[in-house]
Design a protein around this motif. Sequence first.
Motif, mmCIF file in Angstrom:
data_model
loop_
_atom_site.group_PDB
_atom_site.id
_atom_site.type_symbol
_atom_site.label_atom_id
_atom_site.label_comp_id
_atom_site.label_asym_id
_atom_site.label_seq_id
_atom_site.Cartn_x
_atom_site.Cartn_y
_atom_site.Cartn_z
ATOM 1 N N GLY A 1 29.351 -5.483 -14.751
ATOM 2 C CA GLY A 1 28.151 -6.283 -14.638
ATOM 3 C C GLY A 1 27.667 -6.421 -13.281
ATOM 4 N N TRP B 1 32.076 -0.816 -14.705
ATOM 5 C CA TRP B 1 30.632 -1.129 -15.424
ATOM 6 C C TRP B 1 30.793 -2.761 -16.097
ATOM 7 C CZ3 TRP B 1 26.369 0.790 -13.998
ATOM 8 C CH2 TRP B 1 25.325 0.603 -14.788
ATOM 9 N N ASP C 1 23.499 -3.379 -13.549
ATOM 10 C CA ASP C 1 22.907 -2.922 -14.664
ATOM 11 C C ASP C 1 21.461 -2.071 -14.508
ATOM 12 O OD1 ASP C 1 24.604 -4.543 -16.659
ATOM 13 O OD2 ASP C 1 23.686 -6.139 -15.297
ATOM 14 N N PRO D 1 26.297 4.350 -18.620
ATOM 15 C CA PRO D 1 26.396 3.032 -18.625
ATOM 16 C C PRO D 1 27.799 2.435 -19.275
ATOM 17 C CG PRO D 1 24.626 3.222 -20.093
ATOM 18 C CD PRO D 1 25.190 4.672 -19.581
ATOM 19 N N ALA E 1 21.465 1.807 -14.855
ATOM 20 C CA ALA E 1 21.586 2.659 -16.027
ATOM 21 C C ALA E 1 20.494 3.416 -16.351
ATOM 22 C CB ALA E 1 21.548 1.671 -17.263
#
Length: 350
Positions: A49, A47, A52, A9, A55
């Motif tokens: 936004g 990554w 998420d 992530p 992840a």
Amino acid sequence: MKALQKTAPTFGVEFREVPRPVPRPGEALIEITAAGVCGTDVHIFEWSGGYDFMARLLPLTLGHEFAGRVVEVAGEAEGLAPGELVAVIPSAPCGSCAHCLRGAAEHCEHRSAKGTSADGGFAPWITVPVVNCLKAPNGVDDELAALVEPLTVAQEAVLKGGVMRGDRVLVVGPGTIGQAIALYARMAEAAEVVVVGKNDPHRFETLRALGFLDLIDTRDGDLETALASRFAGRKFDIIFEATGVPEVVQGALTFLRKEGVLLVAGIHPRPAALDLTRLVRERHQIRGSQRAPRHVWPRVLDSLVTEGERIRHMITHRMPLDQGVEALELARTRQASKIILSPVTRKRSS
Ligand SMILES: [Zn+2]
Ligand SMILES: [Zn+2]
């Protein structure tokens, strides 16, 4: 096989050696021949936004816009024969949640999506449910078939926006989805289709090739200033937001007629601020649109039979899969509009 995966992530992706998948009953093994690089892949690569939830699923092969040849089918083939070119619907409902069981699979909350929640198309092979494979009609080749997924997103947005003959349409965002929204709005006989971008000469070039000459560049200011100088007082019936920039939303509403529709198709990393009193007084409609329901797919495949050669202009780069990281960099820095990755050397028949 080597697959282009998100492994952590944080910024970046990497090639990893993974086993070639084996189809389970009801699935087809597809040799991927073309896979498009999408803004979604870029967001996941950076990554930055909005993704998420991925992840906990890493490592995961990216790529959700892909087409390929059927290699084998496990169980019922339902009309699919080895060697056939198919466009693949990347997401599938779970089949067992309350929504699925009552026949409303489009509301499934445990949907699996190739490239975002299950291994995707940046690999030489993939297994997919047979029901997710749509045979490409004659005249539709691999790279056009790989464009079907983003085209369905745009076609669905145009349907949800309710574009009708004679409408004045503004598309904010010159990327692939914005380009395709402009195309389907024109096919819906909009009288005027204006596209806005910001310092994006390559995508503007693509739009011109698609026949859109009414282009507005907001490089020297905000959207409101740029539109005010061009359209003093004239408003649009439908505005499409395909940028993912929250500030665009309020600016665009200024140019929407009373009772007009703002259709939001971008993925926004932050909430947008809205003047709701103005929304009420203008009786504006804000709608969201994302993935297209299944019935839109055959419609888009049909549009490729007649419009394919024009739509092909959307593809600005063709690269081998093993240059996938470079491709994501090109897309990220907006030097490329739509890149098609081909895991195998494409054999053109002529
Ligand atoms: Zn996409
Ligand atoms: Zn479900």
